[in-house]
Design an enzyme around this catalytic site. Structure first.
Site, PDB file in Angstrom:
ATOM      1  N   HIS A  25       0.856  -1.192   0.000  1.00 58.80           N
ATOM      2  CA  HIS A  25       0.000   0.000   0.000  1.00 58.80           C
ATOM      3  C   HIS A  25       0.888   1.237   0.000  1.00 58.80           C
ATOM      4  CE1 HIS A  25      -3.845   2.056   1.811  1.00 58.80           C
ATOM      5  NE2 HIS A  25      -3.199   2.857   0.965  1.00 58.80           N
ATOM      6  N   HIS A  27       1.175   4.734  -2.536  1.00 53.39           N
ATOM      7  CA  HIS A  27       0.787   5.508  -3.726  1.00 53.39           C
ATOM      8  C   HIS A  27       2.071   6.163  -4.215  1.00 53.39           C
ATOM      9  CE1 HIS A  27      -3.548   5.248  -2.698  1.00 53.39           C
ATOM     10  NE2 HIS A  27      -3.047   5.128  -1.489  1.00 53.39           N
ATOM     11  N   HIS A 205      -9.569   0.788  -1.522  1.00 57.36           N
ATOM     12  CA  HIS A 205      -9.557   1.464  -0.231  1.00 57.36           C
ATOM     13  C   HIS A 205     -10.975   1.394   0.332  1.00 57.36           C
ATOM     14  CE1 HIS A 205      -5.757   3.031  -1.505  1.00 57.36           C
ATOM     15  NE2 HIS A 205      -5.644   3.896  -0.523  1.00 57.36           N
ATOM     16  N   GLU A 208     -11.303   3.485   5.616  1.00 56.55           N
ATOM     17  CA  GLU A 208     -10.244   4.387   6.108  1.00 56.55           C
ATOM     18  C   GLU A 208     -10.954   5.454   6.955  1.00 56.55           C
ATOM     19  OE1 GLU A 208      -8.227   6.634   3.039  1.00 56.55           O
ATOM     20  OE2 GLU A 208      -6.663   7.342   4.409  1.00 56.55           O
ATOM     21  N   ASP A 286       1.617   4.086   2.696  1.00 52.43           N
ATOM     22  CA  ASP A 286       0.574   4.889   2.055  1.00 52.43           C
ATOM     23  C   ASP A 286       1.162   6.026   1.208  1.00 52.43           C
ATOM     24  OD1 ASP A 286      -2.039   5.341   1.359  1.00 52.43           O
ATOM     25  OD2 ASP A 286      -2.661   6.202   3.268  1.00 52.43           O
ATOM     26  N   ASP A 287       1.478   7.160   1.824  1.00 50.09           N
ATOM     27  CA  ASP A 287       2.046   8.312   1.107  1.00 50.09           C
ATOM     28  C   ASP A 287       3.229   8.839   1.921  1.00 50.09           C
ATOM     29  OD1 ASP A 287      -0.143   8.880  -1.064  1.00 50.09           O
ATOM     30  OD2 ASP A 287      -1.214   8.542   0.819  1.00 50.09           O
TER      31      ASP A 287
HETATM   32  N1  HPA Z   1      -6.663   7.404   0.876  1.00 55.29           N
HETATM   33  C1  HPA Z   1      -7.362   7.584  -0.243  1.00 55.29           C
HETATM   34  N2  HPA Z   1      -6.807   7.980  -1.374  1.00 55.29           N
HETATM   35  C2  HPA Z   1      -5.504   8.203  -1.401  1.00 55.29           C
HETATM   36  C3  HPA Z   1      -4.718   8.036  -0.289  1.00 55.29           C
HETATM   37  C4  HPA Z   1      -5.340   7.606   0.915  1.00 55.29           C
HETATM   38  O1  HPA Z   1      -4.715   7.436   1.985  1.00 55.29           O
HETATM   39  N3  HPA Z   1      -3.462   8.345  -0.651  1.00 55.29           N
HETATM   40  C5  HPA Z   1      -3.481   8.665  -1.945  1.00 55.29           C
HETATM   41  N4  HPA Z   1      -4.724   8.596  -2.417  1.00 55.29           N
HETATM   42 ZN    ZN Z   2      -3.860   4.672   0.329  1.00 58.71          ZN
END
Ligand code: HPA
Ligand code: ZN
Length: 350
Positions: A25, A27, A205, A208, A286-287
């Site tokens: 996971h 991006h 996703h 969240e 994630d990011d």
């Molecule tokens: N959630 C949803 N979309 C996203 C995320 C995330 O954490 N990061 C990049 N796009």
């Molecule tokens: Zn994500």
């Protein structure tokens, strides 16, 4: 007998780093560090609404998912040419190699780029070439998962899929990301059905910020094989039973959840509870450029905040391989390497 419990606590941080692991996971646009954003802006003559790297970093004070996405899409606006996509992924692999990531499945958001007039081929070829070179340079096995932006329409997703089909061999699956609440998985039922027919792997996703019902519909309507995040599942006992019984993997990202205020503190994160319940959770970044850490930082900070053990580290790394989209033979090879690594940390009395 495999004595993971015989690993002393003081060796845990070194084990967390050294363990071979898969990242499922990430991006890739979320790995763009402010320095690279500014370098690419200059190279491509793109003007940014921030005066400096520090000013951009200062804007990373998020209150929820949407407040992050606004800045994340602005950051991605500097990506124009194939080499830009290559350089972004290369920088990620360099960090991933340092954290002993041996397999990575990278999300990318083509619509963020095609909407700005960047051709699909430019995006896919730049990323794919970096994935191939990561194998030669670092021995990292990497593949791509194309994500549809859920705040856009299903028609736009179907069109994006058509644009990507000439490059079908460059990606292994599709996902669903961007603004979750108000855009339930079932909005994308037709495009996911088409992707399934095409033999693509399916993830989304869900849970969240959105409710457990989004996890149910990602599983039942879209037929996904993994849930990204899924941390809201703990609110629904029946769902928890299902995730455990069917071994549905959740790709959890604690530093992301902290920065986007899904949990108030890392000590409040429910990763430990998920592990105790027997859910197949994996740990991911994630990011990483936006949330203060790569996968290694996620491991170290989460283990410290939740007092997790070497046994749980082993389970998380094992889960990452179990949940990855690779051949059984490849998975067994990594599981064996993981076991050897963990065994090398056991302290013997003799
Ligand atoms: N959630 C949803 N979309 C996203 C995320 C995330 O954490 N990061 C990049 N796009
Ligand atoms: Zn994500």
């Amino acid at each position: 007998m495999f004595k993971v419990h015989a690993i002393p606590a003081k060796r845990l941080p070194a084990l967390l780093k050294a363990m071979p692991k898969a990242e499922l996971h990430i991006h890739i646009e979320g790995s763009l560090e402010p320095e690279l954003i500014f370098a690419l802006a200059q190279r491509n003559q793109v003007s940014l609404p921030y005066a400096s790297v520090d000013a951009l970093r200062a804007a990373y004070a998020f209150t929820n998912l949407q407040s992050f996405l606004d800045i994340y899409y602005a950051g991605a606006s500097v990506l124009l040419h194939e080499q830009d996509f290559y350089d972004m992924a290369w920088a990620y692999f360099e960090r991933a190699a340092a954290d002993h990531v041996v397999h990575a499945e990278l999300f990318f958001d083509p619509q963020t780029h095609t909407e700005r007039g960047v051709p699909m081929q430019t995006v896919v070829h730049g990323l794919y070439r970096a994935c191939q070179d990561a194998r030669t340079h670092w021995g990292i096995d990497a593949s791509l998962i194309l994500c549809f932006l859920r705040h856009l329409s299903e028609e736009a997703a179907l069109e994006t899929l058509e644009q990507a089909l000439p490059f079908r061999d460059c990606f292994i699956g599709v996902g669903l990301d961007s603004s979750e609440v108000g855009h339930p998985p079932e909005k994308f039922a037709r495009v996911f059905a088409r992707c399934k027919e095409l033999g693509l792997h399916l993830v989304a996703h869900a849970g969240e910020e959105g409710p457990p019902s989004y996890i149910w519909s990602a599983l039942d309507v879209l037929g996904v094989q993994r849930i990204d995040h899924g941390v809201q599942a703990l609110k629904d006992e029946r769902l928890m039973h299902r995730l455990v019984a069917e071994r549905v993997p959740l790709t959890v990202c604690p530093l992301s959840n902290l920065k986007l205020r899904v949990f108030d503190t890392l000590a409040d994160h429910n990763l430990g509870k998920m592990l105790d319940a027997g859910v197949c959770v994996t740990l991911n970044s994630d990011d990483p450029a936006y949330f203060g850490g790569y996968i290694g930082d996620n491991f170290v900070q989460t283990f410290e905040a939740l007092n997790l053990t070497a046994q749980q580290a082993y389970v998380l790394a094992r889960n990452s391989f179990e949940a990855s989209f690779v051949s059984t033979q490849q998975r067994e090879k990594w599981l064996h390497e993981l076991k050897l690594c963990v065994e090398s940390f056991v302290e013997h009395d003799d």
